[in-house]
Write a protein that holds these residues in place. Structure first.
Motif, PDB file in Angstrom:
ATOM      1  N   VAL A  25     -12.567   2.557 -28.729  1.00 48.78           N
ATOM      2  CA  VAL A  25     -12.212   3.965 -28.880  1.00 48.78           C
ATOM      3  C   VAL A  25     -10.833   4.186 -28.279  1.00 48.78           C
ATOM      4  CG1 VAL A  25     -12.833   6.340 -28.277  1.00 48.78           C
ATOM      5  CG2 VAL A  25     -14.639   4.670 -28.790  1.00 48.78           C
ATOM      6  N   TYR A  26      -9.934   4.784 -29.057  1.00 50.37           N
ATOM      7  CA  TYR A  26      -8.593   5.110 -28.582  1.00 50.37           C
ATOM      8  C   TYR A  26      -8.477   6.626 -28.434  1.00 50.37           C
ATOM      9  CZ  TYR A  26      -7.359   0.397 -30.176  1.00 50.37           C
ATOM     10  OH  TYR A  26      -7.299  -0.969 -30.359  1.00 50.37           O
ATOM     11  N   ALA A  27      -7.966   7.074 -27.296  1.00 46.72           N
ATOM     12  CA  ALA A  27      -7.816   8.511 -27.086  1.00 46.72           C
ATOM     13  C   ALA A  27      -6.927   8.772 -25.881  1.00 46.72           C
ATOM     14  CB  ALA A  27      -9.174   9.183 -26.877  1.00 46.72           C
ATOM     15  N   LEU A  39     -14.370  12.655 -13.947  1.00 47.83           N
ATOM     16  CA  LEU A  39     -14.731  12.017 -15.201  1.00 47.83           C
ATOM     17  C   LEU A  39     -13.549  12.082 -16.153  1.00 47.83           C
ATOM     18  CD1 LEU A  39     -18.287  13.498 -16.000  1.00 47.83           C
ATOM     19  CD2 LEU A  39     -17.791  11.193 -15.161  1.00 47.83           C
ATOM     20  N   LEU A  40     -13.534  11.168 -17.104  1.00 48.05           N
ATOM     21  CA  LEU A  40     -12.588  11.241 -18.203  1.00 48.05           C
ATOM     22  C   LEU A  40     -13.355  11.653 -19.453  1.00 48.05           C
ATOM     23  CD1 LEU A  40     -10.541   7.942 -17.711  1.00 48.05           C
ATOM     24  CD2 LEU A  40     -10.042  10.215 -16.800  1.00 48.05           C
ATOM     25  N   ALA A  41     -12.785  12.572 -20.226  1.00 46.19           N
ATOM     26  CA  ALA A  41     -13.371  12.999 -21.497  1.00 46.19           C
ATOM     27  C   ALA A  41     -12.481  12.510 -22.627  1.00 46.19           C
ATOM     28  CB  ALA A  41     -13.517  14.513 -21.540  1.00 46.19           C
ATOM     29  N   LEU A  42     -13.070  11.764 -23.566  1.00 40.75           N
ATOM     30  CA  LEU A  42     -12.312  11.192 -24.680  1.00 40.75           C
ATOM     31  C   LEU A  42     -12.947  11.600 -25.996  1.00 40.75           C
ATOM     32  CD1 LEU A  42     -12.368   8.944 -22.199  1.00 40.75           C
ATOM     33  CD2 LEU A  42     -11.138   7.575 -23.865  1.00 40.75           C
ATOM     34  N   SER A  43     -12.111  11.923 -26.950  1.00 42.78           N
ATOM     35  CA  SER A  43     -12.587  12.194 -28.299  1.00 42.78           C
ATOM     36  C   SER A  43     -12.999  10.890 -28.972  1.00 42.78           C
ATOM     37  CB  SER A  43     -11.494  12.877 -29.108  1.00 42.78           C
ATOM     38  OG  SER A  43     -11.827  12.903 -30.487  1.00 42.78           O
ATOM     39  N   LEU A  44     -14.015  10.964 -29.840  1.00 41.84           N
ATOM     40  CA  LEU A  44     -14.461   9.797 -30.601  1.00 41.84           C
ATOM     41  C   LEU A  44     -13.813   9.750 -31.987  1.00 41.84           C
ATOM     42  CD1 LEU A  44     -18.284   9.743 -29.787  1.00 41.84           C
ATOM     43  CD2 LEU A  44     -16.497   8.265 -28.865  1.00 41.84           C
ATOM     44  N   GLU A  45     -12.751  10.524 -32.169  1.00 45.93           N
ATOM     45  CA  GLU A  45     -12.140  10.646 -33.495  1.00 45.93           C
ATOM     46  C   GLU A  45     -11.509   9.346 -33.969  1.00 45.93           C
ATOM     47  OE1 GLU A  45      -8.798  13.428 -35.773  1.00 45.93           O
ATOM     48  OE2 GLU A  45      -9.361  13.829 -33.693  1.00 45.93           O
ATOM     49  N   GLU A  46     -10.892   8.577 -33.052  1.00 46.23           N
ATOM     50  CA  GLU A  46     -10.206   7.350 -33.447  1.00 46.23           C
ATOM     51  C   GLU A  46     -10.915   6.145 -32.840  1.00 46.23           C
ATOM     52  OE1 GLU A  46      -5.700   5.380 -33.519  1.00 46.23           O
ATOM     53  OE2 GLU A  46      -6.113   7.121 -32.267  1.00 46.23           O
ATOM     54  N   ALA A  47     -11.539   5.346 -33.678  1.00 49.78           N
ATOM     55  CA  ALA A  47     -12.305   4.211 -33.175  1.00 49.78           C
ATOM     56  C   ALA A  47     -12.343   3.101 -34.218  1.00 49.78           C
ATOM     57  CB  ALA A  47     -13.736   4.627 -32.814  1.00 49.78           C
TER      58      ALA A  47
END
Length: 234
Positions: free
Chosen positions: A120-122, A165-173
C-alpha cells in the motif's frame, strides 16, 4: 436523491493502476481486485512500514488494523513519527505478506513460494489525539483480537497522549498471489523421476496460556478462546 452522498458509500471493485502499482513482472500473479486486497489485509495483523528517516531507509514491523468502510489502514506509528513530522508529504509503503508453502520443483531454477502479498502506497496522516485516535485504536485492537476492545480496560488520557497512529488510504495498492504446484512437469525435467510438489505452511493460534500472576477462577473469555480454536488454556 443525494448522488454525491451515495457515491461516497459505493465501494470500488478494482484498484486503479499507477506507475507504482503496475504489474511489470509475473503479471499472471497480479490482481487489481479490491476483494483480493481486503482478504490479504484481513488475514494478518502485522505489516512492514517502509519510511525514510534522516535520509536512511527504515522498514519497521508493526501492527495494523483496517476500517474497510472508510478504506483506511491504521498503523501504529510511534516509531515512524519522526519521519512523518519532518516530511509530512512523503509517501510511505506498507507491505503485508503471507507465505502459504514452498514449491519444490524438479530443478532448482523452477523452485518458488506460494504467497499472498499487498503493498500500500500513501501519504500518511499522523493521528495523535481526539476521537479519530480512539477509533483507530479500536480498529487495530479489534483487527488483532475481535472482542478485546469491549473486554479490556480502554486507554486513559495519559496513555492516549503517549500514543500515535498513522492513517493511510487504501486507494493505491499492488496485490500479487502465487498458488499451485510446480509447472515443470511438461518439460524435459518431468522425465527425471524426481519428487516435486508443494510443502504447505499454515499459521494458527494455539490454546490460550494464562498469565502466571492471574488469580484462580478467572476464565478465558469466549472471544479469546475462539482465537485458539476453543481451547481453555491453563
Amino acid at each position: 436523491m443525494d448522488t454525491e452522498r451515495l457515491d461516497r458509500h459505493i465501494q470500488p471493485t478494482h484498484l486503479k493502476v499507477t506507475e507504482r502499482t503496475r504489474h511489470r513482472r509475473l503479471r499472471d500473479q497480479g490482481s487489481t481486485r479490491v476483494a483480493d486486497l481486503d482478504a490479504i489485509l484481513r488475514a494478518g495483523f502485522v505489516c512492514h512500514l517502509g519510511v525514510v528517516v534522516d535520509g536512511t531507509p527504515m522498514v519497521v514491523p508493526t501492527v495494523y488494523g483496517v476500517d474497510f468502510e472508510s478504506r483506511t489502514l491504521f498503523v501504529h506509528g510511534s516509531v515512524a513519527s519522526r519521519s512523518i513530522a519532518s516530511a509530512p508529504d512523503a509517501t510511505v509503503c506498507v507491505s503485508v505478506t503471507h507465505i502459504d508453502g514452498l514449491v519444490l520443483a524438479r530443478s532448482v531454477f523452477e523452485h518458488g513460494v506460494n504467497y499472498r502479498s499487498a503493498m500500500v502506497y500513501a501519504v500518511p496522516r499522523l493521528i495523535t489525539g481526539g476521537d479519530e485516535l480512539l477509533h483507530g485504536l479500536r480498529v487495530v485492537t479489534e483487527h488483532c483480537a475481535p472482542g478485546q476492545w469491549d473486554y479490556a480496560r480502554r486507554p486513559n488520557s495519559r496513555e492516549l497522549a503517549a500514543t500515535s497512529l498513522l492513517a493511510l488510504s487504501l486507494e493505491e495498492a499492488s496485490v500479487k498471489v502465487a498458488a499451485g504446484p510446480p509447472d515443470d512437469a511438461d518439460g524435459p525435467d518431468g522425465e527425471l523421476g524426481l519428487w516435486a510438489g508443494v510443502v504447505p505452511l499454515r499459521s494458527c493460534f494455539g490454546a490460550p496460556e494464562a498469565d502466571p500472576a492471574l488469580p484462580a477462577g478467572i476464565a478465558v473469555p469466549d472471544h479469546v478462546a475462539a482465537l485458539g480454536g476453543g481451547g481453555q488454556g491453563s
